[in-house]
Write a protein that holds these residues in place. Structure first.
Motif, PDB file in Angstrom:
ATOM      1  N   ARG A  47      49.769 -15.245  17.235  1.00  0.00           N
ATOM      2  CA  ARG A  47      51.085 -14.636  17.388  1.00  0.00           C
ATOM      3  C   ARG A  47      51.256 -13.363  16.571  1.00  0.00           C
ATOM      4  N   HIS A  48      50.463 -13.208  15.524  1.00  0.00           N
ATOM      5  CA  HIS A  48      50.494 -11.972  14.757  1.00  0.00           C
ATOM      6  C   HIS A  48      49.435 -10.975  15.230  1.00  0.00           C
ATOM      7  N   LEU A  49      48.783 -11.290  16.347  1.00  0.00           N
ATOM      8  CA  LEU A  49      47.862 -10.360  17.009  1.00  0.00           C
ATOM      9  C   LEU A  49      46.695  -9.951  16.115  1.00  0.00           C
ATOM     10  N   LEU A  50      46.181 -10.894  15.347  1.00  0.00           N
ATOM     11  CA  LEU A  50      45.122 -10.562  14.397  1.00  0.00           C
ATOM     12  C   LEU A  50      43.725 -10.815  14.944  1.00  0.00           C
ATOM     13  N   VAL A 109      53.345  -4.653  18.627  1.00  0.00           N
ATOM     14  CA  VAL A 109      52.958  -5.092  17.289  1.00  0.00           C
ATOM     15  C   VAL A 109      54.191  -5.450  16.471  1.00  0.00           C
ATOM     16  N   ALA A 110      55.175  -4.554  16.445  1.00  0.00           N
ATOM     17  CA  ALA A 110      56.371  -4.799  15.643  1.00  0.00           C
ATOM     18  C   ALA A 110      57.093  -6.061  16.100  1.00  0.00           C
ATOM     19  N   ASP A 111      57.220  -6.243  17.399  1.00  0.00           N
ATOM     20  CA  ASP A 111      57.911  -7.429  17.909  1.00  0.00           C
ATOM     21  C   ASP A 111      57.138  -8.708  17.608  1.00  0.00           C
ATOM     22  N   THR A 123      50.337  -1.944  11.360  1.00  0.00           N
ATOM     23  CA  THR A 123      50.327  -1.717  12.804  1.00  0.00           C
ATOM     24  C   THR A 123      48.911  -1.527  13.318  1.00  0.00           C
ATOM     25  N   CYS A 124      48.146  -0.670  12.660  1.00  0.00           N
ATOM     26  CA  CYS A 124      46.801  -0.382  13.140  1.00  0.00           C
ATOM     27  C   CYS A 124      45.878  -1.591  13.051  1.00  0.00           C
ATOM     28  N   ALA A 125      46.147  -2.508  12.126  1.00  0.00           N
ATOM     29  CA  ALA A 125      45.352  -3.734  12.047  1.00  0.00           C
ATOM     30  C   ALA A 125      45.527  -4.600  13.276  1.00  0.00           C
ATOM     31  N   ARG A 126      46.568  -4.316  14.063  1.00  0.00           N
ATOM     32  CA  ARG A 126      46.894  -5.127  15.238  1.00  0.00           C
ATOM     33  C   ARG A 126      46.810  -4.343  16.552  1.00  0.00           C
ATOM     34  N   ALA A 153      38.544 -11.855  11.585  1.00  0.00           N
ATOM     35  CA  ALA A 153      38.759 -11.407  10.215  1.00  0.00           C
ATOM     36  C   ALA A 153      39.744 -10.254  10.254  1.00  0.00           C
ATOM     37  N   ALA A 154      40.408 -10.009   9.135  1.00  0.00           N
ATOM     38  CA  ALA A 154      41.362  -8.900   9.056  1.00  0.00           C
ATOM     39  C   ALA A 154      41.457  -8.407   7.623  1.00  0.00           C
ATOM     40  N   LEU A 155      41.633  -7.098   7.478  1.00  0.00           N
ATOM     41  CA  LEU A 155      41.970  -6.493   6.191  1.00  0.00           C
ATOM     42  C   LEU A 155      43.389  -5.964   6.319  1.00  0.00           C
ATOM     43  N   LEU A 156      44.321  -6.646   5.663  1.00  0.00           N
ATOM     44  CA  LEU A 156      45.732  -6.314   5.800  1.00  0.00           C
ATOM     45  C   LEU A 156      46.247  -5.659   4.524  1.00  0.00           C
ATOM     46  N   PRO A 157      47.234  -4.773   4.654  1.00  0.00           N
ATOM     47  CA  PRO A 157      47.709  -4.022   3.488  1.00  0.00           C
ATOM     48  C   PRO A 157      48.663  -4.816   2.613  1.00  0.00           C
TER      49      PRO A 157
END
Length: 394
Positions: free
Chosen positions: A16-19, A31-33, A50-53, A280-284
């Motif tokens: 749901r967080h598009l990761l 992405v925002a929604d 945003t760009c992470a998604r 995997a994700a690198l989030l800010p």
């Protein structure tokens, strides 16, 4: 009572967080929604989250949404914090939070004007605001210093908290600009410190505050549920009564969680969600996936919190593997991107993390990212006082 375990919560987060890579979006609005709203206190967070998604991450896409078509708008809202969200979500957040925040900001500033003793009041403030808006209408955009040069009243200084240990002298320009922005009468222009009086492209009709709170709760529960009453109360900044009223209006369904607490989901959201591919994700810092709950035990080990959060509870840059925070990352002054794992996650995870780190480094390019809220691990990695466990990218 239906039970939803921690593994299912992590699966929902990834979907749901598009990761997960296969689920990433093609537009900033999607992405925002997906996360309801993006933290915007630190300007870089909006771009990085945003760009992470995004399936094709790039700065220009985010800038277009913020400054050209204005499909992404900033509102001072939940917890008196600046968020960026779609215009669709903004209609409800405006009524559920932003109007009350703006009114409180105005009351506080007027109180400071009265206490200063110069005879400044709401009539004086209204005249200053009119003058500021007139200049912006004529020029199209201007910085705070440019506005102060043309509107003499903006150069006024007042004493706040007189007679106390917190007594200090402040200029009014930033306060007036903040009020106009909170009221939606001006918005920040491209990142040069400028403001514009342009209204949002399609001003939304006023929504009933109670109905707006219900809609915000519904959207949040779909993105972050199952979650506890305390989680919703913390994220929104509502009181207990407002939180419970919103849950009742949504007709949220109660479930049990691995923690032993009761959680809530939107009606009909009980069926197991299939896992996406490994991700995997690198989030800010301040990313919504880390800041969405007050109880983060289902995706964060307690002994990792001290390295990844500051003393005020703000999360720094994080490394994720399949819905769990497993480390942190940083960018050094020379542009080198480094990361460190706090858990042993195996070779497959490391391979995915390396791929995400390389992608992040590629689209960030020559930009330098320093989080507004520094955390212990981010400081260590940035300073180079300890070697990263991950590969480095420049």
């Amino acid at each position: 009572m239906h039970h939803i375990d921690d593994e299912q919560r992590r699966i929902r987060l990834g979907r749901r967080h598009l990761l997960a890579r296969s689920l990433r979006a093609s537009s900033v609005v999607k992405v925002a929604d997906a996360v309801v709203a993006l933290h915007a206190t630190d300007a870089a967070t909006v771009y990085l989250s945003t760009c992470a998604r995004l399936s094709e991450p790039n700065v220009e896409t985010v800038e277009r949404a913020l400054y050209e078509d204005v499909s992404l708008v900033r509102l001072l809202s939940m917890r008196n914090t600046l968020f960026a969200m779609s215009t669709d979500a903004a209609r409800f957040v405006d009524a559920s939070h932003a109007r009350a925040v703006a009114a409180k900001e105005r009351r506080t500033f007027l109180k400071h004007l009265r206490e200063d003793g110069k005879g400044l009041d709401e009539h004086w403030l209204a005249e200053v605001e009119r003058g500021t808006l007139t200049v912006l209408d004529e020029r199209g955009r201007a910085t705070g210093s440019e506005l102060s040069a043309v509107v003499p009243s903006l150069r006024t200084k007042i004493t706040v908290f007189p007679g106390t240990r917190q007594e200090t002298v402040q200029g009014v320009a930033s306060r007036v600009i903040r009020l106009l922005a909170a009221d939606g009468r001006i918005r920040r222009d491209r990142p040069r410190g400028a403001w514009t009086s342009s209204q949002f492209p399609t001003p939304w009709p006023a929504a009933d505050p109670a109905e707006a709170r219900t809609e915000v709760a519904r959207r949040w529960l779909f993105s972050y549920g199952p979650a506890t009453e305390a989680d919703l109360k913390w994220w929104t900044g509502w009181g207990v009564r407002e939180t419970r009223q919103a849950l009742a209006a949504v007709t949220a369904e109660e479930v049990s969680l691995d923690s032993g607490a009761s959680g809530w989901v939107v009606p009909g959201d009980l069926a197991p969600v299939p896992p996406p591919e490994p991700w995997a994700a690198l989030l800010p810092g301040l990313d919504p996936s880390a800041m969405g709950w007050t109880d983060r035990a289902f995706h964060l080990r307690a002994d990792h919190r001290g390295a990844l959060f500051d003393r005020a509870g703000n999360v720094g840059p994080t490394v994720w593997w399949n819905g769990t925070i497993v480390g942190g990352w940083a960018q050094r002054a020379d542009g080198e991107l480094v990361w460190r794992l706090l858990s042993d996650v195996g070779r497959e995870a490391v391979r995915h993390i390396e791929q995400e780190a390389a992608g992040l480094s590629a689209w960030v390019g020559g930009a330098r990212v320093t989080p507004r809220f520094r955390t212990p691990l981010e400081r260590e990695l940035t300073a180079g006082t300890a070697r990263p466990t991950g590969r480095r990218f420049t």
